[in-house]
Design a protein around this motif. Structure first.
Motif: not given
Lengths: 250, 226
Positions: A203, A206, A216-217, A220-221, A223-224, A227-228, B68, B71-73, B75-76, B79-80, B83-84
């Motif tokens: 993180s 990232a 950004t997209f 983070y894409g 990085a995500t 993690y997955i 999904f 599965a992701i922190p 924190l992530m 961020f999403w 931003f989104l």
């Protein structure tokens, strides 16, 4: 999805190899930190569960207070405490030593280098927090083993410690495995909080890459996705273990 | 231990510059947790019902989406949403709202599976009795199964709220002036007593989370009506 999003994505292009490298480095740090925390919190968690089930009131009580304190405060605040607070409480000499560089070397090749203070405090903080969860899961595993097992082991001449080590604990760990694997996934996700105190994990990297590229997209894409992948790998491992256990107990 | 920083900063840590300015500190932490707690309960209920009622590809899609989110922190996810959301809605979304959205989604995803398990746990007999009495599937769910399932699940809802209060500290990362963020601010200004500051902040969180924890304990101890 919004079509304008996709078109900005395409117009921007993908990430330069340099930044992909950052993210990959961060991912490796995430995995490494997770592994250390999983190992340490499992070992400590066993000692912890043994303390809570020891039947000695002061010991069990102290362990109970530990669980309440560490589970009812945010990990982020705990990490701030370890990173900002503890150095102010330590004597000057100890602090200088912790911050210094030490290395284990044979001749001129360095084998092990002393980690940064950020890394140290992040790992210590994560282990202290995770032990409160992992220890409780191991404890409920211990409780799932029938008392007759321990009694039988004692009758066979095992000392209490041997009975725990060879008879009770292996069965307890098998019972505790599904919730434990869930905790290990939480640990992996929780390492992301290390970024707040400068642990250079995924993180952190990232955010760093995003600040420099503004993509950004994409950042983070990726990085995500990383993690997955890590969580999915743990999930596959969990399924495999469960199937093996089911076969064994049949 | 020197807690003298409290003389100047106690009210700032507790409610920011409120009522002159917007709420901050512990007050904002509570508002943030309450908002996302409510939203996650509603989402969790909706996800849980859908997990039981949906079939085929729709069920697979929902399961994947929930997987999904888990599965992701967190924190992530923050961020999403940070931003989104502004891009999707084309308006400026305050940081608090994007954090709330992220926490609600995660909380909802975790609760959804719990709700589904609770509904399944009510037992086929109740469903059959409902259908025999002329209820539709949804009617039986609404009037017979759900009330029983929810009563059983109250402790897990409260547990999820404890997690939410703790996770609200992550709003720090996008600069929302809740308790943890103000703590780092005060710490940067005072400089000399970091251990005391973060112990004090921990104590405030402990009161919030420990209180809910105690509630779960009492609920579990109370003999449950069948």
């Amino acid at each position: 999805m919004d079509s304008s999003l996709i078109s900005t994505f395409l117009a921007d292009g993908f990430l330069a190899p340099k930044y992909l490298g950052w993210l990959l480095d961060g991912w490796l740090m995430t995995l490494w930190a997770s592994l250390l925390v999983v190992l340490a919190s499992t070992l400590l968690g066993m000692a912890f569960a043994a303390a809570r089930e020891s039947g000695r009131a002061p010991l069990a009580h102290a362990a109970g207070v530990y669980v309440a304190l560490f589970r009812n405060t945010p990990l982020l605040v705990q990490l701030f405490f370890w990173y900002f607070g503890v150095p102010a409480l330590l004597p000057e000499g100890v602090l200088a030593w912790l911050n210094g560089t030490h290395a284990l070397a044979v001749g001129s090749t360095e084998l092990l280098r002393w980690p940064s203070f950020e890394f140290l405090s992040a790992i210590v903080g994560l282990v202290a927090y995770s032990t409160a969860y992992v220890g409780e899961d191991i404890r409920s595993g211990l409780r799932g083993v029938p008392a007759s097992q321990r009694i039988a082991a004692t009758a066979l001449g095992f000392t209490p410690l041997q009975a725990l080590r060879y008879v009770v604990l292996p069965q307890a760990l098998r019972i505790a495995m599904p919730p434990l694997l869930g905790q290990y996934m939480n640990i992996l996700k929780n390492t992301s909080l290390g970024m707040a105190i400068g642990l250079m994990e995924l993180s952190y990297r990232a955010r760093q890459a995003e600040a420099e590229t503004w993509k950004t997209f994409q950042v983070y894409g990726v990085a995500t996705l990383l993690y997955i992948v890590a969580i999915a790998a743990l999930e596959v491992l969990a399924h495999g273990l469960q199937r093996r256990n089911a076969r064994r107990s049949r | 231990m020197d807690f003298s920083f409290l003389q100047d900063d106690l009210t700032y840590l507790l409610w920011g510059t409120f009522p002159e300015g917007p709420p901050g500190g512990a007050l904002l932490t509570l508002l943030l947790s309450a908002g996302s707690g409510l939203a996650s309960a509603l989402l969790g209920l909706a996800f849980g019902v859908l997990l039981v009622m949906l079939r085929g590809p729709a069920l697979a899609a929902l399961t994947t989406a929930l997987g999904f989110l888990r599965a992701i922190p967190v924190l992530m996810l923050i961020f999403w949403t940070y931003f989104l959301l502004p891009i999707l809605f084309g308006v400026d979304v305050p940081g608090v709202l994007s954090v709330m959205a992220a926490l609600a989604l995660v909380g909802g995803a975790y609760l959804g599976h719990g709700v589904a398990a609770g509904i399944r746990g009510v037992g086929a007999g109740q469903w059959q009795a409902g259908l025999a009495l002329g209820f539709t599937r949804w009617g039986a769910l609404r009037h017979l199964v759900l009330p029983q399932a929810l009563r059983m699940m109250l402790p897990s809802f409260i547990n999820q709220w404890v997690t939410l209060i703790k996770d609200s500290s992550l709003a720090y990362i996008v600069g929302v002036p809740e308790l943890s963020f103000l703590a780092t601010q005060v710490n940067a200004r005072v400089m000399v007593h970091p251990a005391e500051i973060f112990l004090f902040i921990g104590a405030i969180y402990f009161v919030f989370c420990g209180g809910l924890d105690l509630l779960v304990y009492l609920l579990n101890r109370r003999p449950r009506r069948a």
